[in-house]
Design a protein around this motif. Structure first.
Motif, mmCIF file in Angstrom:
data_model
loop_
_atom_site.group_PDB
_atom_site.id
_atom_site.type_symbol
_atom_site.label_atom_id
_atom_site.label_comp_id
_atom_site.label_asym_id
_atom_site.label_seq_id
_atom_site.Cartn_x
_atom_site.Cartn_y
_atom_site.Cartn_z
ATOM 1 N N ILE A 49 0.854 -1.188 0.000
ATOM 2 C CA ILE A 49 0.000 0.000 0.000
ATOM 3 C C ILE A 49 0.891 1.239 0.000
ATOM 4 C CG2 ILE A 49 -1.699 1.339 1.310
ATOM 5 C CD1 ILE A 49 -2.925 -1.088 0.096
ATOM 6 N N ARG A 50 0.614 2.165 -0.891
ATOM 7 C CA ARG A 50 1.405 3.393 -0.938
ATOM 8 C C ARG A 50 1.222 4.171 0.369
ATOM 9 N NH1 ARG A 50 3.107 4.427 -6.188
ATOM 10 N NH2 ARG A 50 1.992 3.268 -7.820
ATOM 11 N N THR A 51 2.328 4.689 0.887
ATOM 12 C CA THR A 51 2.286 5.377 2.184
ATOM 13 C C THR A 51 2.468 6.884 2.074
ATOM 14 O OG1 THR A 51 4.666 4.975 2.480
ATOM 15 C CG2 THR A 51 3.143 3.334 3.386
ATOM 16 N N SER A 52 2.671 7.379 0.849
ATOM 17 C CA SER A 52 2.867 8.819 0.695
ATOM 18 C C SER A 52 2.469 9.244 -0.714
ATOM 19 C CB SER A 52 4.332 9.196 0.970
ATOM 20 O OG SER A 52 5.194 8.540 0.054
ATOM 21 N N GLY A 53 2.458 10.554 -0.935
ATOM 22 C CA GLY A 53 2.165 11.084 -2.258
ATOM 23 C C GLY A 53 0.681 11.219 -2.533
#
Length: 304
Positions: free
Chosen positions: A100-104
């Protein structure tokens, strides 16, 4: 197929090869006390498509081959893009790692990276590079053919798709790599359609295959105990089928030719697979994402 010293087949090979630039060469520390040894890793930025405007596929790999280690370790700490080596490479045991992407801007969205082991890397001569017009990213192996279907998108041309449960790892306890493919050549389309009847009858259809291009498609699981978790499927184009066996009986080619290419290794793997592994069940692939467009039954050629 990897052999032991006694020539007994022991390993199902799933190899990916092409041309790439090596970057982010580094030693990765390993937890486990004093005896834990760091391993050499790098990113393989593989080139696909026209040499004038190629697409890049990134593989995060552990460097395993002895000769590859000698080459790659010389680039530890090299950050200048102009100094990144261009190589001909071979990877083993390809897989997709979901997260899971954690930033942006896309924080919270599922994503995936391609991973594997770097078995071989050779520097490319500039003269050889100048002759390349089209970069290919070829994957060879054997696997079970599943879910052939004609797909008719709302916008675009219809196409034939199928899933391959590719075998990788030890013969006595192999893993599956599920690869969703678009059948991209006329010869491969003809052969896949001839297998439809056998697949619908729940017979085991084993093929030696060659794919071009490879990418990972991330999604969230929607079923079962792991619903809501990130997952990823491998996606590629099926361009060649070198051998077909149905319930262990070879049906294509009618008479096995002498090995003349690297596809012969996959054919040898298919011989080993007979009676040693179970084909994936429908339940084992039901959580894989299925394209949304309307589907029709494949038109049957002369069935096997």
């Amino acid at each position: 197929m990897t052999n032991t010293t006694s020539n007994a087949k022991s390993y199902f090979d799933l190899h990916t090869e092409g041309y790439a630039r090596l970057q982010r060469v580094r030693e990765v520390p390993v937890r486990g006390g004093r005896r834990a040894q760091p391993f050499l890793a790098c990113t393989v930025a593989a080139l696909v498509g026209s040499a004038k405007d190629p697409v890049t596929r990134y593989f995060d790999v552990k460097v395993s081959g002895a000769d590859a280690k000698k080459l790659v370790e010389g680039y530890i700490g090299v950050d200048d893009p102009r100094q990144r080596p261009l190589v001909k490479f071979r990877l083993g045991d390809l897989w997709a790692d979901a997260f899971i992407r954690t930033s942006g801007d896309r924080k919270g969205d599922p994503a995936a990276s391609l991973k594997g082991r770097l078995l071989k890397a050779e520097l490319i001569d500039r003269a050889e590079l100048a002759q390349i017009k089209q970069y290919e990213l070829i994957t060879r192996g054997i696997g079970y053919l599943n879910r052939p279907r004609e797909v008719t998108p709302k916008d675009g041309d219809p196409f034939l798709s199928c899933s391959i449960g590719a075998l990788a790892g030890p013969v006595d306890e192999p893993d599956y790599r599920y690869i969703n493919t678009i059948v991209a050549t006329a010869d491969a389309q003809h052969l896949v359609r001839r297998c439809v009847q056998a697949i619908e009858a729940e017979r085991k259809v084993l093929i030696a295959f060659r794919l071009n291009d490879m990418k990972a498609d991330a999604y969230l699981r929607t079923k079962g105990e792991r619903a809501g978790e990130p997952a990823a499927s491998l996606e590629s184009k099926l361009i060649h089928i070198g051998l077909i066996k149905i319930d262990g009986q070879q049906v294509f080619p009618a008479a096995a030719p002498a090995p003349v290419s690297e596809d012969a290794a996959a054919t040898e793997d298919a011989d080993t697979a007979d009676g040693t592994v179970e084909a994936p069940t429908a339940e084992s692939v039901q959580d894989e994402p299925v394209p949304a467009p309307e589907a029709e039954e494949p038109a049957l050629a002369a069935s096997f």
